[in-house]
Design a protein around this motif. Sequence first.
Motif, PDB file in Angstrom:
ATOM      1  N   MET B   1       0.844  -1.191   0.000  1.00  0.00           N
ATOM      2  CA  MET B   1       0.000   0.000   0.000  1.00  0.00           C
ATOM      3  C   MET B   1       0.881   1.244   0.000  1.00  0.00           C
ATOM      4  SD  MET B   1      -2.621   1.290   2.953  1.00  0.00           S
ATOM      5  CE  MET B   1      -4.102   0.363   2.670  1.00  0.00           C
ATOM      6  N   ASN B   2       0.462   2.238  -0.818  1.00  0.00           N
ATOM      7  CA  ASN B   2       1.222   3.483  -0.883  1.00  0.00           C
ATOM      8  C   ASN B   2       0.343   4.677  -0.537  1.00  0.00           C
ATOM      9  OD1 ASN B   2       3.996   2.876  -2.023  1.00  0.00           O
ATOM     10  ND2 ASN B   2       2.651   1.724  -3.381  1.00  0.00           N
ATOM     11  N   LEU B   3       0.868   5.571   0.267  1.00  0.00           N
ATOM     12  CA  LEU B   3       0.124   6.773   0.639  1.00  0.00           C
ATOM     13  C   LEU B   3       0.985   8.005   0.351  1.00  0.00           C
ATOM     14  CD1 LEU B   3      -0.846   5.506   4.202  1.00  0.00           C
ATOM     15  CD2 LEU B   3      -2.367   5.469   2.222  1.00  0.00           C
ATOM     16  N   HIS B   4       0.319   9.064  -0.087  1.00  0.00           N
ATOM     17  CA  HIS B   4       1.044  10.316  -0.341  1.00  0.00           C
ATOM     18  C   HIS B   4       0.389  11.471   0.393  1.00  0.00           C
ATOM     19  CE1 HIS B   4       3.561   8.841  -3.617  1.00  0.00           C
ATOM     20  NE2 HIS B   4       2.526   8.081  -3.923  1.00  0.00           N
ATOM     21  N   TYR B   5       1.208  12.361   0.901  1.00  0.00           N
ATOM     22  CA  TYR B   5       0.669  13.565   1.544  1.00  0.00           C
ATOM     23  C   TYR B   5       1.507  14.758   1.129  1.00  0.00           C
ATOM     24  CZ  TYR B   5      -1.429  10.051   4.534  1.00  0.00           C
ATOM     25  OH  TYR B   5      -2.116   8.962   4.991  1.00  0.00           O
ATOM     26  N   HIS B   6       0.819  15.864   0.875  1.00  0.00           N
ATOM     27  CA  HIS B   6       1.541  17.119   0.697  1.00  0.00           C
ATOM     28  C   HIS B   6       1.349  17.931   1.965  1.00  0.00           C
ATOM     29  CE1 HIS B   6       3.362  20.593  -1.073  1.00  0.00           C
ATOM     30  NE2 HIS B   6       2.345  21.313  -0.639  1.00  0.00           N
ATOM     31  N   VAL B   7       2.423  18.443   2.519  1.00  0.00           N
ATOM     32  CA  VAL B   7       2.335  19.172   3.783  1.00  0.00           C
ATOM     33  C   VAL B   7       2.687  20.640   3.562  1.00  0.00           C
ATOM     34  CG1 VAL B   7       3.197  19.300   6.145  1.00  0.00           C
ATOM     35  CG2 VAL B   7       2.945  17.074   5.048  1.00  0.00           C
ATOM     36  N   ASP B   8       1.765  21.518   3.922  1.00  0.00           N
ATOM     37  CA  ASP B   8       1.986  22.960   3.776  1.00  0.00           C
ATOM     38  C   ASP B   8       2.997  23.455   4.793  1.00  0.00           C
ATOM     39  OD1 ASP B   8       0.331  23.376   1.693  1.00  0.00           O
ATOM     40  OD2 ASP B   8      -1.410  23.936   2.903  1.00  0.00           O
ATOM     41  N   GLY B   9       3.660  24.526   4.442  1.00  0.00           N
ATOM     42  CA  GLY B   9       4.671  25.051   5.346  1.00  0.00           C
ATOM     43  C   GLY B   9       4.208  26.236   6.161  1.00  0.00           C
ATOM     44  N   ASP B  10       2.993  26.685   5.936  1.00  0.00           N
ATOM     45  CA  ASP B  10       2.608  27.949   6.573  1.00  0.00           C
ATOM     46  C   ASP B  10       1.820  27.790   7.873  1.00  0.00           C
ATOM     47  OD1 ASP B  10       0.525  26.908   5.225  1.00  0.00           O
ATOM     48  OD2 ASP B  10       0.130  28.647   3.952  1.00  0.00           O
ATOM     49  N   ALA B  11       1.305  26.606   8.138  1.00  0.00           N
ATOM     50  CA  ALA B  11       0.449  26.474   9.317  1.00  0.00           C
ATOM     51  C   ALA B  11       0.978  25.420  10.280  1.00  0.00           C
ATOM     52  CB  ALA B  11      -0.968  26.132   8.885  1.00  0.00           C
ATOM     53  N   PHE B  12       2.073  25.750  10.991  1.00  0.00           N
ATOM     54  CA  PHE B  12       2.679  24.707  11.835  1.00  0.00           C
ATOM     55  C   PHE B  12       1.785  24.308  13.004  1.00  0.00           C
ATOM     56  CE2 PHE B  12       4.027  27.156  15.492  1.00  0.00           C
ATOM     57  CZ  PHE B  12       4.159  28.439  14.995  1.00  0.00           C
ATOM     58  N   ILE B  13       0.910  25.212  13.410  1.00  0.00           N
ATOM     59  CA  ILE B  13      -0.005  24.885  14.507  1.00  0.00           C
ATOM     60  C   ILE B  13      -0.922  23.721  14.129  1.00  0.00           C
ATOM     61  CG2 ILE B  13      -2.084  25.826  15.625  1.00  0.00           C
ATOM     62  CD1 ILE B  13       0.481  26.595  17.056  1.00  0.00           C
ATOM     63  N   ALA B  14      -1.264  23.660  12.859  1.00  0.00           N
ATOM     64  CA  ALA B  14      -2.174  22.608  12.388  1.00  0.00           C
ATOM     65  C   ALA B  14      -1.424  21.362  11.925  1.00  0.00           C
ATOM     66  CB  ALA B  14      -3.037  23.144  11.248  1.00  0.00           C
ATOM     67  N   ALA B  15      -0.095  21.405  11.943  1.00  0.00           N
ATOM     68  CA  ALA B  15       0.687  20.295  11.402  1.00  0.00           C
ATOM     69  C   ALA B  15       0.528  19.035  12.237  1.00  0.00           C
ATOM     70  CB  ALA B  15       2.150  20.690  11.310  1.00  0.00           C
ATOM     71  N   GLY B  16       0.889  17.910  11.623  1.00  0.00           N
ATOM     72  CA  GLY B  16       0.750  16.622  12.298  1.00  0.00           C
ATOM     73  C   GLY B  16      -0.405  15.840  11.708  1.00  0.00           C
ATOM     74  N   GLU B  17      -1.064  16.454  10.743  1.00  0.00           N
ATOM     75  CA  GLU B  17      -2.247  15.834  10.131  1.00  0.00           C
ATOM     76  C   GLU B  17      -1.873  14.542   9.383  1.00  0.00           C
ATOM     77  OE1 GLU B  17      -6.070  15.279   9.648  1.00  0.00           O
ATOM     78  OE2 GLU B  17      -5.280  16.924  10.845  1.00  0.00           O
ATOM     79  N   ALA B  18      -0.786  14.593   8.613  1.00  0.00           N
ATOM     80  CA  ALA B  18      -0.370  13.402   7.858  1.00  0.00           C
ATOM     81  C   ALA B  18      -0.047  12.252   8.815  1.00  0.00           C
ATOM     82  CB  ALA B  18       0.840  13.732   6.981  1.00  0.00           C
ATOM     83  N   SER B  19       0.659  12.564   9.896  1.00  0.00           N
ATOM     84  CA  SER B  19       0.997  11.527  10.874  1.00  0.00           C
ATOM     85  C   SER B  19      -0.262  10.924  11.493  1.00  0.00           C
ATOM     86  CB  SER B  19       1.877  12.110  11.986  1.00  0.00           C
ATOM     87  OG  SER B  19       3.028  12.703  11.439  1.00  0.00           O
TER      88      SER B  19
END
Lengths: 111, 137
Positions: B1-19
């Motif tokens: 299985m393969n998964l891809h995520y693009h992670v934005d650099g501008d909203a670090f408070i919201a980061a961690g979504e891909a994980s």
Amino acid sequence: MTVQKIMDALQLTLVAGEKGLKKAITTGYVGDLLSSVMAHAQEGCVWLTIQGHLNIVAVASLVNISCIIVIQGATIQPDTIEKANEEHIPIFSTEYSAYEMVKKLVDIGVY
Amino acid sequence: MNLHYHVDGDAFIAAGEASSQVKKVLKQLGIAPHTIRKIAISMYEAEMNMVLHANGGDIHVEITPHKICITLKDEGPGIPDLELAMQEGYSTASQEIRELGFGAGMGLPNMKKYSDELSIRSEVGKGTEVEIIAWLP
Ligand SMILES: Nc1ncnc2c1ncn2[C@@H]1O[C@H](COP(=O)(O)OP(=O)(O)O)[C@@H](O)[C@H]1O
Ligand SMILES: [Mg+2]
């Protein structure tokens, strides 16, 4: 011990995550550095922190923290509340310090 | 299985979504909780670094019966001295970011500790590629 029991016994104000109230509580953790919390908070713990921003919900859900108590009346952002509701992670607000809260938690049997 | 995520650099408070998403997938696949925890910690740290220090990037996750391999690629400033960056407590994060609980300088050490294999390739001015591997029993 459950999140609900802690809420009732300590008369905490629930601000989000009502659907997670049945979760069991194993122990507690105090910390504001997110990397430290990730690495050291045990599964099922109650987490005491001064951080009220959205990322605390990500941290809690990633390492299965049962609930969060935001201490000293620190502001809890609206997007934090929204996310915690989605993830079923109860968040409480208290005016007490972490030290005071730990004493109270120990008193009711959270070791 | 393969998964891809693009992670934005501008909203670090919201980061961690891909994980968080990857954690959910691993749970559905019935991966052992202990393994999920290791991956959640190391991937979160790598994702946060990409957002905090490299203005975001792309994540590729490969899941096979034998291993989980997470590759995080960014086109940020790169890491000039990787050995120094790996030291616990070393951080170039701003005071403002530290006050929010990020930038404790424990991200790379945590990644090392909680992954079975960690490889980092970084070139100043070009970017950084982090590969995290967890072997499945
Ligand atoms: N993807 C990246 N791009 C550029 N620099 C990075 C990256 N990841 C880590 N670094 C550098 O390595 C340092 C240490 O990283 P880390 O151990 O995660 O601590 P922290 O993120 O808390 O600063 C960072 O402060 C930064 O200077
Ligand atoms: Mg980091």
